[in-house]
Design a protein around this motif. Structure first.
Motif, PDB file in Angstrom:
ATOM      1  N   UNK A 161     -21.608 -40.135 -30.882  1.00 48.20           N
ATOM      2  CA  UNK A 161     -19.777 -39.134 -30.710  1.00 48.20           C
ATOM      3  C   UNK A 161     -19.046 -39.316 -29.651  1.00 48.20           C
ATOM      4  N   UNK A 162     -19.204 -38.998 -28.659  1.00 51.44           N
ATOM      5  CA  UNK A 162     -18.691 -38.951 -27.142  1.00 51.44           C
ATOM      6  C   UNK A 162     -18.183 -40.707 -26.960  1.00 51.44           C
ATOM      7  N   UNK A 163     -18.715 -41.196 -27.087  1.00 51.09           N
ATOM      8  CA  UNK A 163     -19.017 -42.892 -26.787  1.00 51.09           C
ATOM      9  C   UNK A 163     -17.757 -43.640 -27.919  1.00 51.09           C
ATOM     10  N   UNK A 164     -17.218 -42.817 -29.010  1.00 50.40           N
ATOM     11  CA  UNK A 164     -16.869 -42.941 -30.498  1.00 50.40           C
ATOM     12  C   UNK A 164     -17.652 -43.783 -31.223  1.00 50.40           C
ATOM     13  N   UNK A 165     -18.844 -43.629 -31.742  1.00 53.02           N
ATOM     14  CA  UNK A 165     -18.779 -45.003 -32.788  1.00 53.02           C
ATOM     15  C   UNK A 165     -19.003 -43.449 -33.488  1.00 53.02           C
ATOM     16  N   UNK A 166     -19.061 -43.925 -34.829  1.00 50.27           N
ATOM     17  CA  UNK A 166     -18.704 -43.419 -36.383  1.00 50.27           C
ATOM     18  C   UNK A 166     -19.724 -42.387 -36.420  1.00 50.27           C
ATOM     19  N   UNK A 167     -21.619 -43.077 -36.167  1.00 50.77           N
ATOM     20  CA  UNK A 167     -23.062 -42.788 -37.184  1.00 50.77           C
ATOM     21  C   UNK A 167     -23.896 -43.070 -35.402  1.00 50.77           C
TER      22      UNK A 167
END
Length: 358
Positions: A309-315
């Protein structure tokens, strides 16, 4: 507009008012360390030692006698490291020094445990880093010698440092040690003097370490065809994008967002970035995110979901696929191997601490 001359004359004006309009100047000024240890290593053939520091530390090596091969995880070709050379190894990159042997490497942690740890206590049986400064560690088979001087440096993660964060491969500067032999000798001699004072050594060691890294990385940036990352810094718009991505890898860095930041069209921005850096903006974003993930997996106890989540991934699944493609292993295996203990913090986080050599 040029700065207004001081009544005292330009010779007494703060030099910061005459800074060159070059991204590299700002990036060199961004080098900030929180700790540094200057030390010496004496190895002898046949020997091979495996080295891995903590995620927030990197190393400056100077070869002062002999030569060896240095092998890096993820790189097929070894480097020849010999008298007069300087080698900078970025964060979290396992490497091996090999002299007439490349099998059954010793683990540096085991070497230090047997040679150093028991000698780092003072007369009151308290751990004293002062005893580590200037230490000499000697090991190997007793054959051909290889001697290094080194600075083990801990990055100050409270200060954005895109120049150090952007180091994603080792920097080998052939002949740098010979070219700057007087300075290097003076720095290590001053370290010995400070060690003898037995008081407040770290502020001095930190500044000496910052000076060495600034000088070496400046030369790396100015050498032709040396590093795609540093070549990209000569383009102010590309340098701006590099800094933005490194400071916030979890942002949604779409081509539209990057092109708006430069005022260029998507195609013009992509062409300029690829020309300067040798890779697409998307690939650089992925590399930056995965480097941050590696640090978080090894130095925090953030869950894999939190890191994604912190690195911008959707899942978590998307993050796992990307990490495995980038590293060849899974986030879970990296996490199990390292057992980090610090608490999870928002954003890429690193822990403080590394082995000290004698």
């Amino acid at each position: 507009m040029p700065p207004t001359p001081s009544p005292a004359g330009p010779s007494l004006v703060n030099p910061a008012k005459f800074r060159p309009p070059a991204p590299l100047d700002d990036l060199l000024r961004s080098i900030r360390l929180s700790g540094a240890v200057l030390c010496h290593s004496h190895m002898s053939a046949p020997v091979c030692v495996s080295v891995a520091y903590e995620a927030d530390s990197l190393a400056f090596y100077e070869a002062v006698e002999g030569h060896c091969e240095v092998r890096f995880d993820g790189m097929t070709e070894p480097m020849t490291f010999e008298h007069g050379d300087v080698l900078i190894v970025p964060r979290n990159l396992r490497h091996r020094f090999c002299i007439e042997s490349d099998t059954n490497p010793l683990d540096l942690r085991d070497v230090l445990a047997s040679l150093v740890d028991g000698e780092m206590t003072d007369e009151n049986d308290m751990v004293s880093l002062t005893r580590a400064f200037g230490m000499h560690i000697a090991f190997g088979g007793g054959g051909t010698p290889f001697v290094m001087r080194m600075v083990l440096a801990w990055v100050d993660d409270r200060v954005p440092g895109p120049l150090l964060d952007g180091l994603y491969r080792p920097v080998l500067l052939k002949g740098f040690g010979r070219q700057h032999s007087a300075l290097l000798s003076a720095i290590f001699e001053e370290a010995d003097t400070q060690r003898e004072s037995n008081f407040l050594t770290q502020p001095v060691f930190i500044r000496l370490g910052e000076a060495l890294f600034a000088l070496a990385l400046k030369e790396a940036a100015l050498r032709d065809n040396f590093s795609p990352f540093y070549e990209g810094l000569s383009d102010p718009l590309v340098a701006k994008l590099i800094g933005m991505i490194l400071r916030d890898p979890g942002h949604d860095w779409t081509l539209d967002a990057l092109s708006r930041a430069t005022g260029l069209s998507r195609s013009a921005m992509s062409w300029r970035f690829r020309t300067a850096l040798g890779m697409s903006p998307g690939r650089f974003v992925t590399h930056t995110r995965m480097s941050a993930a590696q640090i978080m997996l090894t130095s925090t106890n953030c869950s894999i979901v939190q890191i994604a989540e912190q690195l911008g991934y959707s899942s978590e699944a998307a993050f796992n696929r990307g990490f495995r493609k980038w590293s060849g292993t899974t986030p879970g295996k990296v996490r199990v191997k390292n057992y980090p203990t610090p608490r999870c913090r928002k954003g890429p986080s690193v822990s403080l601490g590394a082995s000290v050599t004698k």
